[in-house]
Design a protein around this motif. Structure first.
Motif, mmCIF file in Angstrom:
data_model
loop_
_atom_site.group_PDB
_atom_site.id
_atom_site.type_symbol
_atom_site.label_atom_id
_atom_site.label_comp_id
_atom_site.label_asym_id
_atom_site.label_seq_id
_atom_site.Cartn_x
_atom_site.Cartn_y
_atom_site.Cartn_z
ATOM 1 N N ALA A 67 44.809 71.089 51.075
ATOM 2 C CA ALA A 67 45.728 70.528 52.082
ATOM 3 C C ALA A 67 45.984 71.547 53.193
ATOM 4 O O ALA A 67 45.950 71.203 54.382
ATOM 5 C CB ALA A 67 47.044 70.111 51.423
ATOM 6 N N ILE A 68 46.241 72.818 52.792
ATOM 7 C CA ILE A 68 46.501 73.863 53.796
ATOM 8 C C ILE A 68 45.261 74.032 54.686
ATOM 9 O O ILE A 68 45.367 74.188 55.903
ATOM 10 C CB ILE A 68 46.842 75.213 53.108
ATOM 11 C CG1 ILE A 68 48.082 75.077 52.238
ATOM 12 C CG2 ILE A 68 47.018 76.323 54.140
ATOM 13 C CD1 ILE A 68 49.371 74.970 52.975
ATOM 14 N N ASN A 69 44.080 73.974 54.052
ATOM 15 C CA ASN A 69 42.853 74.111 54.840
ATOM 16 C C ASN A 69 42.634 72.918 55.767
ATOM 17 O O ASN A 69 42.083 73.057 56.845
ATOM 18 C CB ASN A 69 41.648 74.316 53.920
ATOM 19 C CG ASN A 69 41.661 75.718 53.324
ATOM 20 O OD1 ASN A 69 42.113 76.668 53.972
ATOM 21 N ND2 ASN A 69 41.183 75.852 52.104
ATOM 22 N N PHE A 70 43.093 71.741 55.336
ATOM 23 C CA PHE A 70 43.036 70.556 56.197
ATOM 24 C C PHE A 70 43.953 70.774 57.404
ATOM 25 O O PHE A 70 43.640 70.446 58.530
ATOM 26 C CB PHE A 70 43.468 69.318 55.409
ATOM 27 C CG PHE A 70 43.576 68.071 56.222
ATOM 28 C CD1 PHE A 70 42.439 67.322 56.530
ATOM 29 C CD2 PHE A 70 44.812 67.629 56.696
ATOM 30 C CE1 PHE A 70 42.539 66.166 57.296
ATOM 31 C CE2 PHE A 70 44.915 66.477 57.467
ATOM 32 C CZ PHE A 70 43.774 65.743 57.757
ATOM 33 N N GLY A 71 45.098 71.388 57.166
ATOM 34 C CA GLY A 71 45.997 71.727 58.276
ATOM 35 C C GLY A 71 47.457 71.476 57.978
ATOM 36 O O GLY A 71 47.884 70.322 57.900
ATOM 37 N N LEU A 72 48.217 72.565 57.782
ATOM 38 C CA LEU A 72 49.672 72.438 57.636
ATOM 39 C C LEU A 72 50.272 72.620 59.022
ATOM 40 O O LEU A 72 50.036 73.624 59.682
ATOM 41 C CB LEU A 72 50.198 73.532 56.681
ATOM 42 C CG LEU A 72 51.718 73.580 56.474
ATOM 43 C CD1 LEU A 72 52.233 72.339 55.766
ATOM 44 C CD2 LEU A 72 52.124 74.833 55.687
ATOM 45 N N PRO A 73 51.034 71.614 59.493
ATOM 46 C CA PRO A 73 51.647 71.786 60.819
ATOM 47 C C PRO A 73 52.583 72.998 60.812
ATOM 48 O O PRO A 73 53.175 73.312 59.783
ATOM 49 C CB PRO A 73 52.430 70.490 61.035
ATOM 50 C CG PRO A 73 52.429 69.765 59.746
ATOM 51 C CD PRO A 73 51.396 70.363 58.847
ATOM 52 N N ALA A 74 52.683 73.684 61.945
ATOM 53 C CA ALA A 74 53.610 74.812 62.049
ATOM 54 C C ALA A 74 54.989 74.299 61.647
ATOM 55 O O ALA A 74 55.446 73.268 62.162
ATOM 56 C CB ALA A 74 53.636 75.333 63.478
#
Lengths: 174, 324
Positions: B285-292
């Protein structure tokens, strides 16, 4: 064991920062010298366990200097001094079983039963008609202990007391 | 065991007040368009932090031959971040969290956690929101803000960011921890000991106090500050001797996240602790993209202890663990 003495943990406060190492702040009584000290350990640290044994013995009598106990199976007797008996002297009832902690064969702690039954030797008569009694009143027991009892309990009655808290539990069952 | 052990450890009156506080919290977030979520307590992976101990159990799946290990979560962080990655926007959760080996005046092995995340916020903006919630529940003054470095220096006359291991050992000796200091070679352990025993008791007495910019070595899942690489964008809130909340400007770098997990497991191994499976769904999930975003976890039971002037956690929960 700490500094060559068996110790008893009196209080253990668990300290843990939000993200981080947990500590135990312990208050310890050294059982031989009677000294109370504070120490901080990391959680999970260990110290040498004291080689002590607990035995169940019946309380016999005191000669003023020693308190005498007997093993009801072997009839072997053991005498504990004032330091070992400590404040628990007020809960000693003849023929009651106590837990005696022995270190190298010598008694170092005398622990009375959790509940003992003692006769009230002195207490105020209390208010007439008050059967529930909210506040209670002080009563002196045959062993010298003073506990708060409900107003309806009178001198001469036998009461049951929790020796750990020093609180009245009930009238003794006949 | 006393005969009274069937009774609740909290009074019925406190439990009623507790329900009202939870209502207020839910109302606070509803007004701000932060929505409530419910994530699993029982997961296939768990936290790797060497200082957190998860409960584990065996799941006997009816269609597979071998049981698999499941862990009770120490906080809902990983699952909530997966929701953020999936585009949830601002979310909060009030849930039970479980930590083995923790019990005491402020600790029960299961406790109620309030955790929330704010996409687009940094830790400073989040502090303002935490402050508003605390003022609403406790009716206290606005919190003060100090840095870890300043407050440590003020109470212990030592700079925690530049002190050497030898400096910290000397300091620990002076405060009566000679035996512990003699064998301790981890700077953070000594910092944590000194901070918890000789700084925490002095801060946030009259008003809540935010401590900001923790040492980078105690970052957990916070970003390292771009302005000062010695500190992490991590905050802790203290009030009247209680540590109430821990927040981060969240780490969004998947590679850095994996590196921290692996480092945790190496530390575990060196301490003889079991290595923990790394949460691959969380990493993906983090690699997919965690919004700032910024997020915080707040201990509800401790908040209630402060609200009702209780000295023990037992007094605000229906049945503390020994009665459970």
């Amino acid at each position: 064991m700490l500094d060559g003495e068996p110790c008893n943990i009196l209080e253990n406060e668990f300290v843990k920062p939000g993200k981080g190492q947990a500590f135990s702040r312990v208050k310890i009584r050294k059982l031989i010298s009677g000294k109370v000290i504070e120490k901080t350990f990391k959680s999970g640290d260990s110290v040498e366990g004291a080689d002590v044994i607990d035995t169940e013995l019946a309380y016999l009598y005191t000669d003023g200097e020693f308190w005498h106990f007997m093993n009801n199976e072997t009839f072997e007797q053991i005498a504990a001094d004032e330091k070992a008996v400590g404040e628990n002297v007020k809960w000693l009832v003849e023929n009651d079983t106590c837990t005696i902690t022995l270190w190298n064969g010598a008694p170092i702690v005398v622990q009375p039963a959790n509940f003992v039954e003692l006769e009230i030797t002195e207490t105020d008569p209390g208010l007439k008609g008050d059967t529930a009694g909210t506040g209670g009143k002080p009563a002196t027991l045959s062993s010298g202990a003073i506990v708060r009892v409900p107003l309806f309990v009178q001198t001469g009655e036998v009461v049951r007391v929790d020796t750990r808290s020093g609180e009245y539990v009930s009238r003794a069952q006949k | 065991m006393g005969t009274d052990n069937w009774r609740p450890s909290a009074s019925i009156e406190v439990l009623k007040q507790r329900a009202l506080v939870l209502q207020k919290i839910r109302h606070f977030f509803a007004e701000r368009d932060v929505f409530e979520v419910d994530t699993p307590a029982l997961c296939h992976a768990t936290v790797t932090d060497e200082h957190l101990h998860s409960f584990s159990t065996q799941f006997n799946h009816p269609f597979t031959p071998h049981p698999c290990t499941l862990y009770l979560q120490t906080s809902p962080e990983f699952a909530m971040k997966r929701l953020l990655c999936a585009g949830s926007g601002a979310i909060y959760q009030i849930c039970k969290s479980f930590r083995n080996e923790e019990t005491g005046q402020f600790h029960n092995p299961e406790f109620t956690m309030l955790e929330w995340y704010r996409p687009g916020f940094n830790h400073l903006q989040l502090m303002t929101e935490i402050d508003e919630l605390i003022q609403l529940i406790l009716g206290c003054d606005k919190a003060e803000r100090v840095t870890y470095q300043d407050i440590f220096k003020q109470h212990l006359q030592c700079d925690p960011l530049t002190a050497t291991l030898a400096d910290l050992k000397t300091l620990a000796n002076r405060y009566g921890y000679a035996e512990l200091a003699a064998t301790e070679n981890n700077k953070d352990t000594l910092l944590m000991l000194l901070f918890s025993q000789h700084v925490e008791p002095h801060i946030g007495q009259n008003r809540p106090c935010f401590v900001m910019d923790f040492p980078a070595s105690q970052a957990a899942l916070a970003k390292i500050s771009s302005a000062n690489p010695l500190v992490a964008e991590r905050i802790e809130l203290y009030f009247q001797g209680t540590e109430l909340a821990n927040g981060f400007h969240e780490l969004t770098d998947g590679a850095e996240q994996l590196r921290r997990f692996e480092e945790d497991n190496i530390k575990r191994q060196s301490k003889g602790l079991e290595m923990m499976p790394i949460d691959q769904n969380f990493l993906a999930a983090i690699n997919f993209g965690l919004p700032a975003c910024a997020g915080v976890a707040l201990g509800i039971d401790r908040l209630l202890m402060l609200a009702f002037s209780c000295s023990k956690i037992d007094q605000v929960i229906a049945f503390e663990n020994s009665r459970a």
